[in-house]
Write an enzyme that holds these catalytic residues in place. Structure first.
Site, PDB file in Angstrom:
ATOM      1  N   CYS A 191     -15.340   5.787  -3.479  1.00 46.40           N
ATOM      2  CA  CYS A 191     -15.921   5.991  -2.153  1.00 46.40           C
ATOM      3  C   CYS A 191     -15.543   7.348  -1.576  1.00 46.40           C
ATOM      4  O   CYS A 191     -16.109   7.814  -0.614  1.00 46.40           O
ATOM      5  CB  CYS A 191     -15.559   4.868  -1.206  1.00 46.40           C
ATOM      6  SG  CYS A 191     -13.821   4.539  -1.120  1.00 46.40           S
ATOM      7  N   ARG A 237     -14.419   1.604   8.308  1.00 43.17           N
ATOM      8  CA  ARG A 237     -14.547   0.338   7.564  1.00 43.17           C
ATOM      9  C   ARG A 237     -13.252  -0.440   7.375  1.00 43.17           C
ATOM     10  O   ARG A 237     -13.274  -1.565   6.897  1.00 43.17           O
ATOM     11  CB  ARG A 237     -15.174   0.608   6.190  1.00 43.17           C
ATOM     12  CG  ARG A 237     -14.252   1.378   5.275  1.00 43.17           C
ATOM     13  CD  ARG A 237     -14.944   2.059   4.123  1.00 43.17           C
ATOM     14  NE  ARG A 237     -13.975   2.855   3.373  1.00 43.17           N
ATOM     15  CZ  ARG A 237     -13.468   4.019   3.774  1.00 43.17           C
ATOM     16  NH1 ARG A 237     -13.844   4.537   4.926  1.00 43.17           N
ATOM     17  NH2 ARG A 237     -12.567   4.642   3.058  1.00 43.17           N
ATOM     18  N   CYS A 285      -8.224  -8.400 -27.763  1.00 41.22           N
ATOM     19  CA  CYS A 285      -7.933  -7.679 -26.523  1.00 41.22           C
ATOM     20  C   CYS A 285      -6.423  -7.481 -26.395  1.00 41.22           C
ATOM     21  O   CYS A 285      -5.637  -8.400 -26.613  1.00 41.22           O
ATOM     22  CB  CYS A 285      -8.459  -8.472 -25.328  1.00 41.22           C
ATOM     23  SG  CYS A 285      -7.966  -7.788 -23.734  1.00 41.22           S
ATOM     24  N   ASP A 324       0.843  -1.202   0.000  1.00 40.34           N
ATOM     25  CA  ASP A 324       0.000   0.000   0.000  1.00 40.34           C
ATOM     26  C   ASP A 324       0.873   1.245   0.000  1.00 40.34           C
ATOM     27  O   ASP A 324       1.978   1.241   0.527  1.00 40.34           O
ATOM     28  CB  ASP A 324      -0.922   0.005   1.229  1.00 40.34           C
ATOM     29  CG  ASP A 324      -2.043   1.017   1.098  1.00 40.34           C
ATOM     30  OD1 ASP A 324      -3.161   0.622   0.715  1.00 40.34           O
ATOM     31  OD2 ASP A 324      -1.805   2.227   1.353  1.00 40.34           O
TER      32      ASP A 324
END
Ligand code: ZN
Length: 340
Positions: A182, A67, A241, A56
């Site tokens: 979000c 959350r 693709c 991260d």
């Protein structure tokens, strides 16, 4: 091995002792340690997956606590990088597996290195570029991955298997994936938990080799309007693709398609990556910044510098988050004024 630790998995016939042994031999890469990442990581950790890498680029903020299940107030107060905080919490849950939390921004070079010996990738990011990078590397290395996304009360999940199912790129042209995030539309925690359940169930099936049990469908739901759908999407696999077709080029693994500066959606934050990778000497940087006035705070992973209604957060790898603006030009000029 502590006695009985995995007994409920072993009693569950589709996993059993054999499946549990397989879990112990697998390496799962989780990209993102936010809402989906913390939940997926907790399930994989408690399940006894042999090696877990969680990556991260951000740190814990108060708005995450509603959350993001691995974090508490201490992590928000101390602005702990999510990857470091998650690693600590996960290790406390299971000391018998290998857990690595890596604080980094995932770019093509990084994802290529990260996936060298990985059996499964779990998408837990909220970022389109990174998701498309996961999609490309998964096709290139033939690693299955589980897509998951949520916003508001709406969630989506799909397990992508190279050579078998359509890839995310194929899906994007035919399936509405939604543009809101979000940060702009808000989110309720049950949406997150539901996506985590779909993602981690498919992940467990893939890891123990129970492919016949996979849903094979793109599931989506809205917990507020009480709608649940599961759609077969095999037919959308595209021969031309660029990520999974006959003449594939893996466009998202090419650095030139990604920018050095990114506005973090809906957050009033711009991320700036240095032109070349630098290791910042954080204590020294904190001292230099203090001479400009403003409020300087530091932990072992980052320096926070607040001034004139703006705040910059500088990570050890040289990345900078400029909070309080969406204006890339302004963010760059602040970067150059204070960080050279
Ligand atoms: Zn495709």
């Amino acid at each position: 091995m502590k006695s009985g630790r995995y007994s409920r998995h072993e009693l569950f016939l589709p996993i059993g002792k054999e499946g549990q042994k397989r879990l112990g031999e697998k390496h799962v890469l989780i990209i993102g340690a936010g809402a989906l990442g913390t939940g997926n990581a907790e399930i994989m950790t408690r399940a006894g997956v042999g090696k877990i890498t969680i990556v991260d680029r951000d740190y814990v903020e108060w708005s995450n606590l509603q959350r993001q299940q691995l974090y508490g107030e201490a992590e928000a107060i101390n602005r702990m990088p999510k990857a470091a905080a998650a690693e600590q919490k996960l290790r406390a849950m299971n000391s018998q597996i290998e857990i690595n939390g890596l604080i980094m921004d995932v770019m093509p070079d990084e994802i290529t290195k990260l996936t060298e010996d990985v059996d499964l990738i779990m998408d837990s990011t909220d970022n389109f570029d990174i998701r498309m990078m996961i999609n490309d590397i998964s096709q290139k290395r033939e690693i299955p991955w589980v897509y998951g996304a949520c916003v508001g009360s709406y969630g989506l999940s799909y397990a992508i298997r190279p050579g078998i199912t359509p890839c995310l790129s194929c899906l994007l042209e035919t399936v509405p994936m939604g543009g809101a995030t979000c940060d702009t539309a808000g989110i309720i925690a049950p949406t997150v938990q539901m996506v985590i359940s779909y993602q981690s169930a498919e992940a467990l099936k893939l890891l123990v080799g129970a492919e016949e049990a996979l849903s094979g469908k793109l599931v989506s739901f809205d917990l507020w309007t009480n709608q649940h759908t599961a759609v077969r999407v095999d037919a959308v696999k595209k021969q031309d693709c660029l990520s999974c077709g006959d003449d594939r080029t893996y466009p998202y693994l090419s650095v030139s398609n990604l920018s050095r500066t990114a506005v973090m959606c809906g957050r009033d934050t711009v991320q700036i990556r240095p032109p070349v990778q630098v290791e910042r000497d954080l204590p020294q940087l904190a001292e230099t910044l203090a001479q400009h006035g403003g409020k300087v705070e530091r932990n072992p992973y980052l320096v926070s510098f607040a001034f004139d209604h703006r705040r910059m957060v500088i990570f050890q790898d040289g990345r900078v988050l400029v909070h309080g603006t969406k204006d890339v030009t302004e963010a760059r000029s602040l970067y150059h004024r204070y960080l050279g």
